[in-house]
Write a protein that holds these residues in place. Structure first.
Motif, short mmCIF file in Angstrom:
data_model
loop_
_atom_site.label_atom_id
_atom_site.label_comp_id
_atom_site.label_asym_id
_atom_site.label_seq_id
_atom_site.Cartn_x
_atom_site.Cartn_y
_atom_site.Cartn_z
N HIS A 112 -1.53 -2.61 26.14
CA HIS A 112 -2.21 -3.90 26.25
C HIS A 112 -3.05 -4.18 25.00
CE1 HIS A 112 -1.84 -4.62 30.85
NE2 HIS A 112 -0.95 -3.71 30.47
N ILE A 113 -2.82 -3.44 23.94
CA ILE A 113 -3.56 -3.61 22.69
C ILE A 113 -2.61 -4.16 21.63
CG2 ILE A 113 -4.84 -2.45 20.85
CD1 ILE A 113 -5.58 -0.31 22.98
N LEU A 114 -2.89 -5.35 21.14
CA LEU A 114 -2.08 -5.96 20.09
C LEU A 114 -2.28 -5.15 18.81
CD1 LEU A 114 -1.56 -9.63 19.36
CD2 LEU A 114 -2.12 -8.10 17.50
N LYS A 115 -1.16 -4.72 18.23
CA LYS A 115 -1.24 -3.94 17.00
C LYS A 115 0.05 -4.12 16.23
CE LYS A 115 -3.33 0.04 17.17
NZ LYS A 115 -3.72 1.46 17.26
N VAL A 116 -0.09 -4.37 14.93
CA VAL A 116 1.04 -4.42 14.01
C VAL A 116 0.67 -3.52 12.84
CG1 VAL A 116 2.46 -5.86 12.52
CG2 VAL A 116 1.63 -6.77 14.69
N MET A 117 1.52 -2.54 12.57
CA MET A 117 1.23 -1.62 11.48
C MET A 117 2.51 -1.04 10.89
SD MET A 117 -0.36 1.48 13.79
CE MET A 117 -0.76 2.54 12.44
N MET A 118 2.41 -0.64 9.64
CA MET A 118 3.56 -0.09 8.94
C MET A 118 3.48 1.43 8.92
SD MET A 118 6.14 -1.37 7.39
CE MET A 118 7.54 -0.65 6.58
N ASP A 119 4.59 2.09 9.23
CA ASP A 119 4.72 3.52 9.03
C ASP A 119 5.34 3.67 7.64
OD1 ASP A 119 5.61 6.17 8.85
OD2 ASP A 119 6.06 6.29 11.00
N LYS A 120 4.49 3.85 6.66
CA LYS A 120 4.96 3.88 5.27
C LYS A 120 5.87 5.06 4.99
CE LYS A 120 1.00 1.34 3.62
NZ LYS A 120 -0.27 1.38 2.91
N LYS A 121 5.63 6.18 5.68
CA LYS A 121 6.44 7.37 5.46
C LYS A 121 7.89 7.13 5.89
CE LYS A 121 6.68 12.28 6.53
NZ LYS A 121 6.10 13.38 7.31
N LEU A 122 8.10 6.46 7.02
CA LEU A 122 9.45 6.24 7.54
C LEU A 122 9.99 4.84 7.24
CD1 LEU A 122 9.13 8.00 11.02
CD2 LEU A 122 10.16 8.91 8.93
N GLY A 123 9.14 3.95 6.74
CA GLY A 123 9.59 2.59 6.46
C GLY A 123 9.81 1.77 7.72
N VAL A 124 9.03 2.06 8.76
CA VAL A 124 9.19 1.39 10.06
C VAL A 124 8.00 0.45 10.29
CG1 VAL A 124 9.28 1.75 12.56
CG2 VAL A 124 10.45 3.35 11.04
N LEU A 125 8.30 -0.80 10.61
CA LEU A 125 7.26 -1.74 11.02
C LEU A 125 7.09 -1.61 12.53
CD1 LEU A 125 5.26 -4.03 10.42
CD2 LEU A 125 7.17 -5.64 10.70
N HIS A 126 5.88 -1.34 12.97
CA HIS A 126 5.58 -1.17 14.40
C HIS A 126 4.87 -2.43 14.90
CE1 HIS A 126 2.97 -0.17 17.79
NE2 HIS A 126 3.95 0.63 18.14
N MET A 127 5.32 -2.94 16.06
CA MET A 127 4.66 -4.08 16.69
C MET A 127 4.41 -3.79 18.16
SD MET A 127 6.58 -7.51 15.41
CE MET A 127 6.79 -7.92 13.69
N ASN A 128 3.20 -4.12 18.60
CA ASN A 128 2.87 -4.17 20.02
C ASN A 128 2.20 -5.53 20.23
OD1 ASN A 128 1.50 -4.02 22.53
ND2 ASN A 128 1.52 -1.80 22.44
N PRO A 129 2.80 -6.39 21.06
CA PRO A 129 2.26 -7.75 21.21
C PRO A 129 1.04 -7.86 22.11
CG PRO A 129 4.15 -7.48 22.63
CD PRO A 129 4.03 -6.21 21.83
N GLY A 130 0.52 -6.73 22.60
CA GLY A 130 -0.57 -6.79 23.56
C GLY A 130 0.00 -7.16 24.92
N ALA A 131 -0.78 -7.85 25.72
CA ALA A 131 -0.35 -8.21 27.08
C ALA A 131 -0.56 -9.71 27.30
CB ALA A 131 -1.14 -7.42 28.11
N CYS A 132 0.45 -10.37 27.87
CA CYS A 132 0.28 -11.80 28.17
C CYS A 132 0.13 -12.06 29.67
CB CYS A 132 1.40 -12.63 27.56
SG CYS A 132 3.02 -12.33 28.22
N GLY A 133 0.12 -10.99 30.46
CA GLY A 133 -0.13 -11.13 31.89
C GLY A 133 -1.63 -11.16 32.17
N LYS A 134 -1.95 -11.20 33.45
CA LYS A 134 -3.35 -11.30 33.84
C LYS A 134 -3.91 -10.02 34.44
CE LYS A 134 -3.69 -16.23 34.21
NZ LYS A 134 -4.33 -17.34 34.88
#
Length: 164
Positions: A112-134
């Motif tokens: 439930h935590i919005l987070k966008v970050m790059m894993d520079k070692k593996l070249g992976v973009l990570h996204m977590n959109p958080g939560a849109c429910g209640k």
């Protein structure tokens, strides 16, 4: 060019605020904890949907949506799972697979935590959109919008839907 709406942790909640943004997208991706097929049915009436089940989802949702969904969107290798961890501390069930065959875009929900970050070692973009429910401990309901254009991921926008 493909416009993506990324959401997670609806926990059976769907409303006009969410559906307004569904209208913008070419595809909607759900990162689990759907809660009810009424949520995905409402989205699928408007746009194509890809998703995964989460830890609160029952056997009915688990039959409709896999635990892991790996696919290509244009030139981008995408992997969606509900519980995946964050770079470099990936969840034990995803860590080895990510290291052996890293996707370009790794998406998860659950925290439930919005987070966008790059894993520079593996070249992976990570996204977590958080939560849109209640339901949950989050204070603000969130989603992500972005565009995939060939091999590029661009024009990322955080969508805030107000207090839960």
């Amino acid at each position: 060019m493909t416009k993506i709406l990324l959401l997670s942790d609806t926990h059976s909640h769907i409303d006009d605020a969410i559906l307004k943004h569904v209208g913008w997208a070419d595809e909607v991706w759900h990162a689990g904890d759907i809660g009810s097929l009424e949520v995905t049915d409402a989205i699928e009436k408007l746009k194509p949907l890809k998703g995964v089940h989460g830890n609160i989802d029952d056997h009915i949702i688990q039959k409709e949506f896999p635990e892991n969904n790996r696919f290509f969107c244009e030139g981008v290798d995408v992997w969606i799972t509900h519980i995946g961890g964050y770079p470099p501390k990936y969840n034990v069930r995803t860590r080895d697979m990510i290291k052996e065959n890293p996707p370009k875009l790794f998406i998860c929900g659950h925290s439930h935590i919005l987070k966008v970050m790059m894993d520079k070692k593996l070249g992976v973009l990570h996204m977590n959109p958080g939560a849109c429910g209640k339901h949950g401990f989050h204070q603000v309901r969130t989603m992500l919008r972005f565009i995939i254009d060939g091999e590029d991921i661009k024009d990322l926008v955080v969508v805030e839907l107000g207090k839960r």
